[in-house]
Scaffold this active site. Structure first.
Site, mmCIF file in Angstrom:
data_model
loop_
_atom_site.group_PDB
_atom_site.id
_atom_site.type_symbol
_atom_site.label_atom_id
_atom_site.label_comp_id
_atom_site.label_asym_id
_atom_site.label_seq_id
_atom_site.Cartn_x
_atom_site.Cartn_y
_atom_site.Cartn_z
ATOM 1 C CE LYS A 1 -0.400 -0.488 5.028
ATOM 2 N NZ LYS A 1 -1.219 -1.071 6.085
ATOM 3 C CE1 TYR B 1 13.997 31.747 5.640
ATOM 4 C CE2 TYR B 1 14.150 29.374 5.367
ATOM 5 C CZ TYR B 1 13.889 30.632 4.846
ATOM 6 O OH TYR B 1 13.514 30.768 3.546
ATOM 7 C CG MET C 1 10.370 23.968 0.654
ATOM 8 S SD MET C 1 9.349 25.001 -0.388
ATOM 9 C CE MET C 1 8.374 25.875 0.801
HETATM 10 C C1 PLP Z 1 -0.511 -2.108 6.743
HETATM 11 C C2 PLP Z 1 -1.143 -3.409 7.042
HETATM 12 C C3 PLP Z 1 -0.372 -4.582 7.069
HETATM 13 C C4 PLP Z 1 1.126 -4.562 7.002
HETATM 14 O O1 PLP Z 1 1.613 -4.132 8.258
HETATM 15 P P1 PLP Z 1 3.160 -4.026 8.577
HETATM 16 O O2 PLP Z 1 3.203 -3.611 10.007
HETATM 17 O O3 PLP Z 1 3.686 -2.966 7.680
HETATM 18 O O4 PLP Z 1 3.772 -5.339 8.321
HETATM 19 C C5 PLP Z 1 -1.037 -5.777 7.204
HETATM 20 N N1 PLP Z 1 -2.386 -5.827 7.362
HETATM 21 C C6 PLP Z 1 -3.141 -4.712 7.369
HETATM 22 C C7 PLP Z 1 -4.605 -4.830 7.559
HETATM 23 C C8 PLP Z 1 -2.554 -3.469 7.235
HETATM 24 O O5 PLP Z 1 -3.308 -2.370 7.275
#
Ligand code: PLP
Length: 339
Positions: free
Chosen positions: A33, A238, A286
């Site tokens: 993801k 800054y 930045m």
């Molecule tokens: C993000 C996620 C994972 C992976 O988790 P990690 O801690 O990155 O291994 C697995 N299952 C679900 C439902 C997630 O949201």
């Protein structure tokens, strides 16, 4: 202005996935993801497919579309946020399978039961996604690929929460006729009893905590764009937040908060020239940071900000955050090299 070079070691990603795979007898998927935690879903998923990964998890239907284009028709893609309103066409066109998280999503998916397979998520205490016990009926899992839940504290082996979630997961799935899935990276490392049939590692394949044995995946090298000699009493950056206590040499480096380095990191992180650490001084701008290079014999062309000497986890620690956030904040301006 020069730009940083972000090197992503896909061989290390593959190695980490393979080592995590060996830790359980379960089927091992890969969570990619958020563009593979910021590292490039396309490049990483393709390397994983080559070594036999056939089950991927993304958060959103849009991510599933991109992933499908990258890996072709065969691998299975699950969308963790499920079947949301207005996303039916995206799920169908990407042939991705929603993880149904609520009664509403179950209802929404009814007309598609013969078209798109699905998984189902139950809530065992995290109260984020998943069908709650009071709504749950095991019959809902009929036809599902698997039933899953997610651990809230898997990176804290000593908390009672893990046991409690495990107990509830077993209770809610008792008698189930479909496979089960509970563990992400943390759960894989906790204990075999959390593995069940399918495990879903994400952060571990990118080489970060809690998978301490993982290989380092990311390295970030930054060009030095100017060097200034300053005298005792002069200020840098800054807000004049840094005042030199003696004569110094200050290097200006192309890395700023627009590249995802947190302003809170000032005065805590270092950059490395070979094995010599150089402190960040003054505020992070930045596009630039300023670094004390007074002790260097020669002025480097590049310094290293993330690598084996200052890992994502170490940087996360001094920045008051977690590896997940460092990775997903990595900027879009770097030149990215995949090796
Ligand atoms: C993000 C996620 C994972 C992976 O988790 P990690 O801690 O990155 O291994 C697995 N299952 C679900 C439902 C997630 O949201």
């Amino acid at each position: 202005m020069g730009t940083g070079i972000l090197t992503i070691d896909t061989k290390a990603v593959v190695h980490n996935w393979q080592s995590l795979n060996k830790l359980s007898d379960a089927k091992t998927g890969a969570v990619i993801k958020a563009n593979a935690y910021g590292l490039g879903a396309k490049q990483i998923s393709r390397e994983l497919v080559k070594v036999g990964v056939d089950t991927f998890f993304v958060a959103l239907a849009d991510e599933a579309i991109l992933l499908r284009n990258a890996i072709g028709p065969k691998p299975i893609i699950y969308v963790l946020s499920g079947h949301n309103e207005g996303e039916t066409d995206k799920l169908i066109s990407s042939n991705s399978r929603p993880v149904l998280n609520s009664l509403e999503q179950l209802r929404r998916h009814q007309p598609l039961l013969n078209i798109l397979e699905f998984a189902i998520q139950i809530d065992t205490g995290m109260n984020r996604l998943g069908i709650k016990g009071y709504d749950w009926d095991l019959n809902m899992s009929s036809g599902a690929d698997f039933i899953m839940s997610h651990l809230a504290c898997a990176d804290e082996p000593l908390t009672e929460m893990n046991e409690q979630q495990l107990t509830l997961f077993k209770k809610m799935t008792f008698g189930a006729k479909v496979p089960l899935s509970l563990a992400a990276t943390g759960g894989i490392l906790l204990d075999r009893k959390y593995h069940f049939d399918i495990v879903r590692p994400g952060i571990g394949i990118y080489g970060c905590s809690p998978y301490k044995q993982g290989r380092n995946v990311v390295s970030l090298d930054l060009p030095v764009i100017q060097v200034n000699r300053i005298e005792k009493g002069e200020a840098v950056g800054y807000g004049k937040s840094f005042i030199a206590k003696q004569d110094m040499k200050i290097a200006t480096i192309a890395l700023g908060y627009a590249d995802g380095v947190f302003r809170s990191t000032t005065n805590k992180a270092v950059v490395f020239f070979e094995d010599i650490p150089c402190k960040l001084v003054g505020r992070i701008s930045m596009d630039m940071i300023t670094v004390d290079v007074s002790h260097l014999k020669s002025i480097p062309k590049y310094v290293n900000f993330i690598g084996s000497q200052q890992t994502v986890d170490q940087l996360a620690k001094v920045s008051g955050t977690i590896g997940y956030e460092i990775l997903t904040s990595l900027g879009s301006r770097y030149k990215r090299i995949y090796k």
